[in-house]
Design a protein around this motif. Structure first.
Motif, PDB file in Angstrom:
ATOM      1  N   ALA A   1       0.844  -1.175  -0.028  1.00 52.46           N
ATOM      2  CA  ALA A   1      -0.014   0.027  -0.048  1.00 52.46           C
ATOM      3  C   ALA A   1       0.719   1.114  -0.135  1.00 52.46           C
ATOM      4  O   ALA A   1       1.763   1.428   0.703  1.00 52.46           O
ATOM      5  CB  ALA A   1      -0.914  -0.142   1.180  1.00 52.46           C
ATOM      6  N   SER A   2       0.487   2.102  -0.797  1.00 46.31           N
ATOM      7  CA  SER A   2       1.127   3.354  -0.817  1.00 46.31           C
ATOM      8  C   SER A   2       0.309   4.352  -1.440  1.00 46.31           C
ATOM      9  O   SER A   2      -1.005   4.214  -1.601  1.00 46.31           O
ATOM     10  CB  SER A   2       2.465   3.401  -2.040  1.00 46.31           C
ATOM     11  OG  SER A   2       1.854   3.479  -3.474  1.00 46.31           O
ATOM     12  N   ALA A   3       0.599   5.686  -1.289  1.00 46.76           N
ATOM     13  CA  ALA A   3      -0.496   6.915  -1.511  1.00 46.76           C
ATOM     14  C   ALA A   3       0.318   7.875  -2.184  1.00 46.76           C
ATOM     15  O   ALA A   3       1.579   8.325  -1.735  1.00 46.76           O
ATOM     16  CB  ALA A   3      -1.208   7.155  -0.264  1.00 46.76           C
ATOM     17  N   HIS A   4      -0.489   8.973  -2.921  1.00 46.60           N
ATOM     18  CA  HIS A   4       0.289  10.374  -3.108  1.00 46.60           C
ATOM     19  C   HIS A   4      -0.014  10.912  -1.860  1.00 46.60           C
ATOM     20  O   HIS A   4      -1.123  10.901  -1.246  1.00 46.60           O
ATOM     21  CB  HIS A   4      -0.756  10.689  -4.199  1.00 46.60           C
ATOM     22  CG  HIS A   4      -0.449  12.260  -4.515  1.00 46.60           C
ATOM     23  ND1 HIS A   4       0.723  12.750  -5.063  1.00 46.60           N
ATOM     24  CD2 HIS A   4      -1.327  13.289  -4.209  1.00 46.60           C
ATOM     25  CE1 HIS A   4       0.623  14.014  -4.908  1.00 46.60           C
ATOM     26  NE2 HIS A   4      -0.606  14.546  -4.299  1.00 46.60           N
ATOM     27  N   GLN A   5       1.246  11.590  -1.381  1.00 45.36           N
ATOM     28  CA  GLN A   5       1.240  12.257  -0.187  1.00 45.36           C
ATOM     29  C   GLN A   5       0.934  13.684  -0.289  1.00 45.36           C
ATOM     30  O   GLN A   5       1.547  14.444  -1.105  1.00 45.36           O
ATOM     31  CB  GLN A   5       2.655  11.865   0.541  1.00 45.36           C
ATOM     32  CG  GLN A   5       2.803  10.369   0.781  1.00 45.36           C
ATOM     33  CD  GLN A   5       4.169   9.889   1.093  1.00 45.36           C
ATOM     34  OE1 GLN A   5       4.368   8.811   1.110  1.00 45.36           O
ATOM     35  NE2 GLN A   5       5.071  10.918   1.393  1.00 45.36           N
ATOM     36  N   VAL A   6       0.188  14.215   0.812  1.00 42.76           N
ATOM     37  CA  VAL A   6      -0.182  15.266   0.638  1.00 42.76           C
ATOM     38  C   VAL A   6       0.261  16.427   1.888  1.00 42.76           C
ATOM     39  O   VAL A   6      -0.474  17.428   2.046  1.00 42.76           O
ATOM     40  CB  VAL A   6      -1.656  15.574   0.226  1.00 42.76           C
ATOM     41  CG1 VAL A   6      -1.997  14.992  -0.911  1.00 42.76           C
ATOM     42  CG2 VAL A   6      -2.331  14.699   1.605  1.00 42.76           C
ATOM     43  N   HIS A   7       0.919  15.917   2.847  1.00 44.93           N
ATOM     44  CA  HIS A   7       1.269  16.630   4.018  1.00 44.93           C
ATOM     45  C   HIS A   7       0.226  16.828   4.853  1.00 44.93           C
ATOM     46  O   HIS A   7       0.004  17.827   5.378  1.00 44.93           O
ATOM     47  CB  HIS A   7       2.080  17.737   3.636  1.00 44.93           C
ATOM     48  CG  HIS A   7       3.498  17.521   2.980  1.00 44.93           C
ATOM     49  ND1 HIS A   7       4.757  17.075   3.801  1.00 44.93           N
ATOM     50  CD2 HIS A   7       3.902  17.396   1.710  1.00 44.93           C
ATOM     51  CE1 HIS A   7       5.591  16.812   2.749  1.00 44.93           C
ATOM     52  NE2 HIS A   7       5.141  17.005   1.651  1.00 44.93           N
ATOM     53  N   GLY A   8      -0.587  15.796   5.043  1.00 43.62           N
ATOM     54  CA  GLY A   8      -1.844  15.962   5.908  1.00 43.62           C
ATOM     55  C   GLY A   8      -1.560  14.896   7.175  1.00 43.62           C
ATOM     56  O   GLY A   8      -0.711  14.666   7.390  1.00 43.62           O
ATOM     57  N   ASP A   9      -3.155  14.682   7.447  1.00 45.18           N
ATOM     58  CA  ASP A   9      -3.419  13.633   8.596  1.00 45.18           C
ATOM     59  C   ASP A   9      -4.144  12.422   8.184  1.00 45.18           C
ATOM     60  O   ASP A   9      -4.694  11.793   8.894  1.00 45.18           O
ATOM     61  CB  ASP A   9      -3.872  14.499   9.575  1.00 45.18           C
ATOM     62  CG  ASP A   9      -5.458  14.818   9.593  1.00 45.18           C
ATOM     63  OD1 ASP A   9      -5.742  14.803   8.342  1.00 45.18           O
ATOM     64  OD2 ASP A   9      -5.989  15.177  10.524  1.00 45.18           O
ATOM     65  N   ARG A  10      -4.201  12.290   6.895  1.00 43.64           N
ATOM     66  CA  ARG A  10      -5.227  11.033   6.553  1.00 43.64           C
ATOM     67  C   ARG A  10      -4.390   9.850   6.787  1.00 43.64           C
ATOM     68  O   ARG A  10      -3.333   9.831   5.984  1.00 43.64           O
ATOM     69  CB  ARG A  10      -5.802  11.196   4.995  1.00 43.64           C
ATOM     70  CG  ARG A  10      -6.547  10.367   4.501  1.00 43.64           C
ATOM     71  CD  ARG A  10      -7.409  10.534   3.324  1.00 43.64           C
ATOM     72  NE  ARG A  10      -8.160   9.605   2.767  1.00 43.64           N
ATOM     73  CZ  ARG A  10      -8.014   8.995   1.379  1.00 43.64           C
ATOM     74  NH1 ARG A  10      -7.222   9.507   0.634  1.00 43.64           N
ATOM     75  NH2 ARG A  10      -9.021   7.848   1.171  1.00 43.64           N
ATOM     76  N   VAL A  11      -4.940   8.797   7.366  1.00 45.14           N
ATOM     77  CA  VAL A  11      -4.330   7.515   7.642  1.00 45.14           C
ATOM     78  C   VAL A  11      -5.619   6.447   6.808  1.00 45.14           C
ATOM     79  O   VAL A  11      -6.689   6.569   7.135  1.00 45.14           O
ATOM     80  CB  VAL A  11      -4.257   7.148   8.993  1.00 45.14           C
ATOM     81  CG1 VAL A  11      -3.494   5.798   9.141  1.00 45.14           C
ATOM     82  CG2 VAL A  11      -3.216   8.402   9.478  1.00 45.14           C
ATOM     83  N   LEU A  12      -4.896   5.647   5.797  1.00 50.55           N
ATOM     84  CA  LEU A  12      -5.585   4.738   5.256  1.00 50.55           C
ATOM     85  C   LEU A  12      -5.680   3.411   6.175  1.00 50.55           C
ATOM     86  O   LEU A  12      -4.790   3.097   6.563  1.00 50.55           O
ATOM     87  CB  LEU A  12      -5.327   4.579   3.702  1.00 50.55           C
ATOM     88  CG  LEU A  12      -5.221   5.818   2.857  1.00 50.55           C
ATOM     89  CD1 LEU A  12      -4.769   5.462   1.568  1.00 50.55           C
ATOM     90  CD2 LEU A  12      -6.466   6.057   2.710  1.00 50.55           C
ATOM     91  N   GLU A  13      -6.820   2.678   5.994  1.00 51.60           N
ATOM     92  CA  GLU A  13      -6.852   1.601   6.770  1.00 51.60           C
ATOM     93  C   GLU A  13      -6.943   0.500   5.540  1.00 51.60           C
ATOM     94  O   GLU A  13      -7.895   0.564   4.886  1.00 51.60           O
ATOM     95  CB  GLU A  13      -8.075   1.261   7.843  1.00 51.60           C
ATOM     96  CG  GLU A  13      -7.834   2.337   9.122  1.00 51.60           C
ATOM     97  CD  GLU A  13      -8.933   2.146   9.962  1.00 51.60           C
ATOM     98  OE1 GLU A  13      -8.915   1.146  10.606  1.00 51.60           O
ATOM     99  OE2 GLU A  13      -9.678   2.989  10.221  1.00 51.60           O
ATOM    100  N   HIS A  14      -6.078  -0.674   5.730  1.00 50.18           N
ATOM    101  CA  HIS A  14      -6.177  -1.500   4.611  1.00 50.18           C
ATOM    102  C   HIS A  14      -6.441  -2.915   5.232  1.00 50.18           C
ATOM    103  O   HIS A  14      -5.891  -3.567   6.239  1.00 50.18           O
ATOM    104  CB  HIS A  14      -4.707  -1.512   4.146  1.00 50.18           C
ATOM    105  CG  HIS A  14      -4.237  -0.263   3.619  1.00 50.18           C
ATOM    106  ND1 HIS A  14      -4.818   0.122   2.307  1.00 50.18           N
ATOM    107  CD2 HIS A  14      -3.541   0.575   4.014  1.00 50.18           C
ATOM    108  CE1 HIS A  14      -4.042   1.115   2.021  1.00 50.18           C
ATOM    109  NE2 HIS A  14      -3.338   1.555   3.043  1.00 50.18           N
ATOM    110  N   GLY A  15      -7.370  -3.620   4.421  1.00 53.84           N
ATOM    111  CA  GLY A  15      -7.647  -5.087   4.944  1.00 53.84           C
ATOM    112  C   GLY A  15      -7.069  -5.886   4.186  1.00 53.84           C
ATOM    113  O   GLY A  15      -5.880  -5.794   3.508  1.00 53.84           O
TER     114      GLY A  15
END
Length: 152
Positions: free
Chosen positions: A60-74
């Motif tokens: 799992a990776s993401a486009h990073q935006v310097h925020g506080d969003r945390v993705l949860e992965h199953g």
């Protein structure tokens, strides 16, 4: 686990069954938004996925935006997941899930719980000010896990 990509392990996590590490400059850039041809950078991501394959079926990776969003992965997926909306953290309790963040001058925050749940955060000054670490810790608590047992 031996990772074929140049990296530095993070001490203390192996005892909990986690591989935690950072790639080194010798591995090359993983920045999909840089000037380097995308085919080379994507090749590195695929190489990382292949290197992790003995232990991980998901990356799992993401486009990073310097925020506080945390993705949860199953565990309902396999392969390389790239969130393009933007997030700076990942959390999973699913065995076989690798979590990745990219860094330049920011800090990686590794969090592990003895239950097998783990998180990886990208925290620069904006993410720190937005309290991304607190957000991730509260997600462990929302899952019923004792936050006092976390290794950070």
């Amino acid at each position: 686990m031996t990772l074929a990509i140049p990296h530095e392990p993070v001490p203390g996590f192996a005892e909990l069954g986690f591989f935690a590490g950072t790639t080194t400059r010798e591995a090359g850039s993983f920045n999909l938004m840089g000037d380097e041809p995308a085919s080379r950078v994507v090749g590195r991501w695929i190489g990382l996925m292949e290197a992790l394959a003995p232990c991980a079926v998901r990356l799992a990776s993401a486009h990073q935006v310097h925020g506080d969003r945390v993705l949860e992965h199953g565990d309902a997926w396999a392969g390389w997941l790239r969130d393009t909306v933007g997030a700076d953290g990942h959390l999973s309790a699913a065995p076989g899930t690798a979590l990745a963040v990219s860094l330049a001058d920011c800090v990686p925050i590794f969090i592990a719980h003895p239950s097998g749940a783990g998180a990886l955060l990208h925290s620069g000054w904006k993410g720190t000010a937005a309290r991304i670490v607190l957000r991730a810790i509260s997600l462990f608590g929302q899952r019923g896990l004792a936050v006092g047992d976390l290794l950070v």
